[in-house]
Design a protein around this motif. Structure first.
Motif, PDB file in Angstrom:
ATOM      1  N   TYR A  70       0.773  -1.316   0.121  1.00 11.31           N
ATOM      2  CA  TYR A  70       0.088   0.091   0.011  1.00 11.31           C
ATOM      3  C   TYR A  70       0.914   1.312  -0.081  1.00 11.31           C
ATOM      4  O   TYR A  70       0.589   2.352  -0.775  1.00 11.31           O
ATOM      5  CB  TYR A  70      -0.809  -0.268   1.251  1.00 11.31           C
ATOM      6  N   PHE A  71       1.770   1.316   0.934  1.00 14.86           N
ATOM      7  CA  PHE A  71       2.840   2.371   0.875  1.00 14.86           C
ATOM      8  C   PHE A  71       3.367   2.886  -0.397  1.00 14.86           C
ATOM      9  O   PHE A  71       3.499   3.847  -0.823  1.00 14.86           O
ATOM     10  CB  PHE A  71       3.908   2.005   1.917  1.00 14.86           C
ATOM     11  N   LYS A  72       4.013   1.533  -1.113  1.00 10.38           N
ATOM     12  CA  LYS A  72       4.383   1.701  -2.484  1.00 10.38           C
ATOM     13  C   LYS A  72       3.434   2.250  -3.335  1.00 10.38           C
ATOM     14  O   LYS A  72       3.987   2.947  -4.481  1.00 10.38           O
ATOM     15  CB  LYS A  72       5.096   0.594  -2.873  1.00 10.38           C
ATOM     16  N   ALA A  73       2.052   1.847  -3.239  1.00  9.16           N
ATOM     17  CA  ALA A  73       1.335   2.413  -4.101  1.00  9.16           C
ATOM     18  C   ALA A  73       0.813   3.845  -3.650  1.00  9.16           C
ATOM     19  O   ALA A  73      -0.096   4.447  -4.523  1.00  9.16           O
ATOM     20  CB  ALA A  73      -0.013   1.340  -4.275  1.00  9.16           C
ATOM     21  N   GLY A  74       1.189   4.399  -2.890  1.00  9.40           N
ATOM     22  CA  GLY A  74       0.808   5.600  -2.221  1.00  9.40           C
ATOM     23  C   GLY A  74      -0.386   5.935  -1.756  1.00  9.40           C
ATOM     24  O   GLY A  74      -1.012   6.747  -1.232  1.00  9.40           O
ATOM     25  N   ARG A  75      -0.705   4.680  -1.053  1.00 10.25           N
ATOM     26  CA  ARG A  75      -2.275   4.687  -0.310  1.00 10.25           C
ATOM     27  C   ARG A  75      -1.785   4.551   1.148  1.00 10.25           C
ATOM     28  O   ARG A  75      -1.900   3.618   1.740  1.00 10.25           O
ATOM     29  CB  ARG A  75      -2.817   3.231  -0.877  1.00 10.25           C
ATOM     30  N   VAL A  76      -1.303   5.768   1.699  1.00 10.15           N
ATOM     31  CA  VAL A  76      -0.638   5.711   2.891  1.00 10.15           C
ATOM     32  C   VAL A  76      -1.715   5.588   4.111  1.00 10.15           C
ATOM     33  O   VAL A  76      -1.540   4.629   5.010  1.00 10.15           O
ATOM     34  CB  VAL A  76      -0.103   7.170   3.225  1.00 10.15           C
ATOM     35  N   ALA A  77      -3.103   5.894   4.006  1.00  9.87           N
ATOM     36  CA  ALA A  77      -4.043   5.521   5.130  1.00  9.87           C
ATOM     37  C   ALA A  77      -4.197   3.944   4.932  1.00  9.87           C
ATOM     38  O   ALA A  77      -4.214   3.516   6.232  1.00  9.87           O
ATOM     39  CB  ALA A  77      -5.222   6.237   4.568  1.00  9.87           C
ATOM     40  N   GLN A  78      -4.390   3.366   4.068  1.00 10.53           N
ATOM     41  CA  GLN A  78      -4.449   1.850   4.366  1.00 10.53           C
ATOM     42  C   GLN A  78      -3.077   1.425   4.672  1.00 10.53           C
ATOM     43  O   GLN A  78      -3.200   0.338   5.343  1.00 10.53           O
ATOM     44  CB  GLN A  78      -4.764   1.330   2.889  1.00 10.53           C
ATOM     45  N   ALA A  79      -2.017   2.090   4.136  1.00  9.64           N
ATOM     46  CA  ALA A  79      -0.720   1.254   4.766  1.00  9.64           C
ATOM     47  C   ALA A  79      -0.686   1.436   6.302  1.00  9.64           C
ATOM     48  O   ALA A  79       0.037   0.501   7.067  1.00  9.64           O
ATOM     49  CB  ALA A  79       0.365   2.251   4.134  1.00  9.64           C
ATOM     50  N   ARG A  80      -1.080   2.513   6.834  1.00 11.17           N
ATOM     51  CA  ARG A  80      -1.027   2.637   8.337  1.00 11.17           C
ATOM     52  C   ARG A  80      -1.922   1.944   9.052  1.00 11.17           C
ATOM     53  O   ARG A  80      -1.621   1.393  10.102  1.00 11.17           O
ATOM     54  CB  ARG A  80      -1.678   4.081   8.828  1.00 11.17           C
ATOM     55  N   GLU A  81      -3.193   1.790   8.610  1.00 10.78           N
ATOM     56  CA  GLU A  81      -3.942   0.516   8.974  1.00 10.78           C
ATOM     57  C   GLU A  81      -3.329  -0.657   9.198  1.00 10.78           C
ATOM     58  O   GLU A  81      -3.370  -1.367  10.085  1.00 10.78           O
ATOM     59  CB  GLU A  81      -5.259   0.522   8.463  1.00 10.78           C
ATOM     60  N   ALA A  82      -2.861  -0.959   8.143  1.00 11.72           N
ATOM     61  CA  ALA A  82      -2.275  -2.607   7.789  1.00 11.72           C
ATOM     62  C   ALA A  82      -0.956  -2.530   8.821  1.00 11.72           C
ATOM     63  O   ALA A  82      -0.619  -3.641   9.369  1.00 11.72           O
ATOM     64  CB  ALA A  82      -1.793  -2.789   6.537  1.00 11.72           C
ATOM     65  N   ILE A  83      -0.094  -1.461   8.963  1.00 10.56           N
ATOM     66  CA  ILE A  83       0.988  -1.767   9.820  1.00 10.56           C
ATOM     67  C   ILE A  83       0.666  -1.573  11.236  1.00 10.56           C
ATOM     68  O   ILE A  83       1.371  -2.498  11.920  1.00 10.56           O
ATOM     69  CB  ILE A  83       2.185  -0.413   9.186  1.00 10.56           C
ATOM     70  N   ALA A  84      -0.418  -1.105  11.534  1.00 11.39           N
ATOM     71  CA  ALA A  84      -0.771  -1.055  12.873  1.00 11.39           C
ATOM     72  C   ALA A  84      -1.241  -2.494  13.104  1.00 11.39           C
ATOM     73  O   ALA A  84      -0.715  -2.928  14.560  1.00 11.39           O
ATOM     74  CB  ALA A  84      -1.938  -0.089  13.028  1.00 11.39           C
ATOM     75  N   ARG A  85      -1.643  -3.202  12.480  1.00 14.73           N
ATOM     76  CA  ARG A  85      -1.933  -4.825  12.671  1.00 14.73           C
ATOM     77  C   ARG A  85      -0.627  -5.594  12.707  1.00 14.73           C
ATOM     78  O   ARG A  85      -0.698  -6.415  13.704  1.00 14.73           O
ATOM     79  CB  ARG A  85      -2.960  -5.222  11.437  1.00 14.73           C
ATOM     80  N   ALA A  86       0.251  -5.181  11.897  1.00 10.80           N
ATOM     81  CA  ALA A  86       1.440  -5.698  12.004  1.00 10.80           C
ATOM     82  C   ALA A  86       2.342  -5.869  13.195  1.00 10.80           C
ATOM     83  O   ALA A  86       3.028  -6.378  13.533  1.00 10.80           O
ATOM     84  CB  ALA A  86       2.274  -5.405  10.602  1.00 10.80           C
ATOM     85  N   LEU A  87       2.268  -4.440  13.821  1.00  9.39           N
ATOM     86  CA  LEU A  87       2.957  -4.134  15.105  1.00  9.39           C
ATOM     87  C   LEU A  87       1.953  -4.451  16.207  1.00  9.39           C
ATOM     88  O   LEU A  87       2.567  -4.223  17.544  1.00  9.39           O
ATOM     89  CB  LEU A  87       2.861  -2.657  15.149  1.00  9.39           C
TER      90      LEU A  87
END
Lengths: 378, 411
Positions: free
Chosen positions: B368-385
């Protein structure tokens, strides 16, 4: 985008012949998927050796095959090519393919003819795997075949059929040489008569010469009396009983652990011999006891038969002939014992009992007791 | 005296001598004779006693067991030991087809005895090795209900839930396993649970206990555990200790792929990419994998051999697509190397729909981050952490995503 456009264009111009091929391929793939539901990668190798020639079909994903060939051929990696161009480049890299994919007989590489059969031959079926077909001749006198697929970064299935034999499947890691497969024609399966004879022999040899404990039990039966009717009655009772438990155990209906069966068989030997010392003629309870002991010995025979393994297609034949072999072994023991003792049995019964029955029964009883302890605490 | 040497006496003596001789012979062959009444296939699971797991032992054992099982496919004990040997061989050679062979062996044995506990238990572990986590959990729970005091079942259940990302259930199963019987298997699981929660020191302590609890005649397992301790030390930056562990692994089982991969990472971290590359290239000759090709590509890129790196990347991508499909790894690779980002997002989203472990969520976040979809990247990385893991890649991705989110907010 370009690929999607091409797919759309193809879908609107399907010719009848191509459509039939498409349907056939779809059906074939459905069957292939069902048959190989747990296969890992998409690469599959179907090899067939027949009449001095071989034909090997390698089912490949063309979109992955081209960059793989280019990487191993140290060429620039192509990206997003139209299918025709992709297939053309794959065909042009046949040299790289043949460098990494080797057929060998007796460890010597064979020269294969390369043919690329692209999925585009089946019109617009973009996700269809393509095929690379390797053909060649089997060098005369070759004794084994091996295959190396050095283009996979993982495991692939090698399905091999020699002549009309069954398909043999090996799982091979990319780059590794498969286990050599013998080209000798497999032996024809044994006939029912051959299986019967084989298991008869196994049954017989399980008594003579391998079954010392059974021999002692039968000799114990023989020593009780010199009347042949009594001997026949005991042997028949024993036979009926052990046949019952042999069959029931082999069919999985009854089962007792070997730790219980083994000492009890030894104890039965001791009991029969001890009774010979105190009884001079056949009593009804003796027959009942011999029957019970027969049931135990049958479970012992079943243990042996299980270890030998029963051929599934001729399970009953093997079971019956093994039992017949056991009977023949027992009758042979009786015949040998009779031949050895007949003279004494008829000349002087008192001397026979004093000098044959008593010492022999004593020795058998002691042996039986020794085995009982040994097996119970082993 | 003359009366003693009568024919009757001779017969008696002959009979007694014959019986004595028979008894003597029977006892000389007593093992064979006694075994004839029982099942000779008294197979012991590998790594307990008597069955070594060195490379040669394992190969020979598999040949022997294949022959035994072919002769008697219903011999469940032999089938279970063969399946175990094949799974170990899979770990060493990377030949995942052997796990499929093992499954076939167990299922043929189960066809005759569908409720056989040992075979069902082995099947649970086998399904895990094939990444069929839901099936593994289902069979593990069925086996647990049959024998609630067998710790192995809790290991299968825990491993399955762990890979699916259901960490509470996984850790609960591991606790139960540990309370039932501390062993190398349970210590290793506790170590992994601690690692996921960011407790690397605790993870090392547990994994060392796993090493100590591994039977010395199971060199393959010993090497695996040493390599795991080495990986943990490497994550803490303790190079010297990590090196000692990789050497110990290699000593126990020469050429163990986990030890070789770990050691190559250590060499790269020490600034010796050439030596690391040589090690990976050696490993690729026997157990080629897409992951290995990708690592090789990274090392080649690091030393400036860009064209060769591109070729390795092409092999890795093709391998993940065809030979060893692993969507999470493919997505992560595409995102890491800025290739086909829309596809990376699609592949990672597909993987995350199936399982929610922190590494799949991280791959999704990174795509998501590489695709520029930062909001979705934040949600996903929160789950990863969410487990508190200190995985260096996850942390680095989290920092990059937060920085991008901060910039976006500032704008």
């Amino acid at each position: 985008m370009r690929r999607a456009a091409a797919r759309h264009a193809g879908a609107t111009a399907v010719e009848p012949r191509a459509f039939i091929i498409f349907v056939v391929v779809c059906v074939a793939l459905l069957f292939a998927i069902a048959a190989n539901a747990h296969e890992i990668g998409k690469t599959q190798v179907q090899a067939s050796l027949r009449g001095g020639a071989y034909e090997i079909d390698v089912v490949v994903d063309p979109d992955a095959l081209l960059p793989t060939l280019e990487a191993y051929g140290r060429r620039p990696i192509s990206r997003d090519l139209p299918r025709d161009e992709r297939d053309h480049r794959i065909a042009a890299l046949s040299g790289v393919f043949l460098e990494r994919v080797r057929v060998s007989f007796d460890g010597r590489p064979a020269e294969s003819a390369f043919e690329y059969l692209p999925s585009s031959a089946f019109n617009d079926f973009a996700q269809a795997p393509s095929k690379v077909r390797l053909r060649g001749t089997v060098p005369p006198g070759s004794s084994d075949f091996a295959f190396t697929y050095g283009l996979a970064l993982g495991t692939y299935a090698l399905n091999l059929r020699i002549g009309d034999g069954p398909v043999l499947t090996q799982w091979v890691v990319g780059g590794a040489v498969s286990e050599p497969v013998s080209l000798a024609a497999p032996l024809p399966p044994p006939t029912r008569a051959e299986i019967g004879w084989q298991y008869f022999e196994l049954g017989f040899t399980h008594i003579l010469p391998n079954g010392f404990d059974h021999v002692l039990f039968v000799v114990g039966i023989f020593l009780l009396t010199s009347r042949w009717r009594s001997i026949v009655a005991q042997v028949s009772t024993f036979t009926v009983a052990h046949s019952i438990t042999l069959a029931l155990t082999m069919y999985g209906i009854v089962s007792l652990p070997a730790k219980v069966v083994e000492p009890m068989i030894a104890l039965s030997i001791a009991y029969v011999a001890i009774e010979n010392l105190v009884v001079r003629e056949l009593k009804p309870w003796r027959l009942a006891l011999v029957f019970s002991f027969g049931l135990l010995h049958g479970m012992g025979f079943a243990g042996v038969l299980r270890d030998l393994g029963l051929p599934r297609p001729a399970f009953l034949t093997a079971l019956v002939t093994f039992n017949v072999g056991v009977e023949a072994g027992q009758l042979s023991v009786i015949a040998i014992a009779f031949a050895a003792c007949a003279y004494w049995q008829h000349r002087d019964r008192i001397a026979y009992r004093r000098f044959v029955v008593v010492p022999a029964s004593l020795a058998i009883a002691l042996t039986g007791l020794f085995w009982t302890v040994q097996r119970a605490f082993a | 005296m003359r009366r003693f040497f009568t024919p009757s006496t001779f017969v008696s003596v002959a009979i007694i001598a014959a019986v004595t001789a028979m008894v003597a012979v029977a006892n000389l062959r007593s093992r064979e004779s006694r075994a004839s009444y029982g099942r000779q296939a008294n197979w012991r699971p590998m790594g307990t006693r008597g069955a070594g797991t060195s490379r040669a032992d394992l190969g020979a054992r598999i040949v022997e067991l294949r022959a035994a099982v072919a002769k008697q496919s219903e011999d469940v004990a032999a089938a279970v030991v063969l399946a175990d040997a094949l799974v170990r061989q899979t770990r060493i050679t990377g030949n995942t087809g052997l796990a499929i062979e093992a499954e076939g062996v167990l299922k043929r044995a189960l066809a005759n005895d569908v409720s056989n506990y040992d075979a069902n238990r082995a099947l649970g572990s086998l399904l895990l090795s094939q990444h069929r986590f839901r099936e593994a959990v289902a069979i593990g729970e069925k086996n647990r209900d049959a024998r609630p005091y067998d710790p192995i079942n809790y290991g299968v259940i825990g491993d399955g839930y762990l890979e699916l990302g259901d960490y509470d259930k996984a850790f609960e199963a591991f606790d139960r396993m540990m309370s039932l019987r501390p062993s190398s298997a349970s210590y290793a699981r506790v170590a992994y649970a601690r690692e996921l929660q960011g407790n690397l020191a605790g993870a090392i302590e547990s994994m060392k206990l796993a090493v100590d609890a591994t039977p010395p005649d199971d060199p393959e397992a010993l090497a695996w555990h040493h390599a795991q301790v080495g990986d943990l030390y490497l994550r803490l930056g303790r190079m010297h200790e990590a090196e000692s562990e990789y050497i110990a692994a290699s000593h126990a089982f020469p050429g163990h792929p986990f030890a070789m991969t770990g050691y190559s990472r250590l060499l790269a971290a020490r600034g010796e990419p050439g030596a690391a590359l040589a090690l990976l290239q050696e490993l690729a000759t026997t157990a080629p994998t897409p992951d290995l090709a990708a690592r090789t590509g990274d090392l080649l890129a690091q030393i400036g051999r860009r064209d060769e790196a591109e070729r390795q990347y092409a092999l890795a991508e093709a391998g993940w697509r065809t030979d060893a499909p692993e969507p999470k790894n493919l997505a992560r690779f595409l995102a890491d190397h800025d290739r086909k980002i829309p596809e990376a997002v699609a592949v990672a989203a597909g993987a995350a729909a199936e399982r929610h472990d922190i590494f799949t969520e991280d791959a999704l976040a990174w795509a998501y981050f590489k695709a520029g979809r930062v909001a979705q990247a934040r949600e996903a990385i929160a789950r990863a952490l969410r487990t508190g893991s200190k995985d260096a890649d996850i942390r680095a991705h989290a920092r990059a995503i937060e920085a991008a989110a901060g910039q976006a907010a500032a704008r």
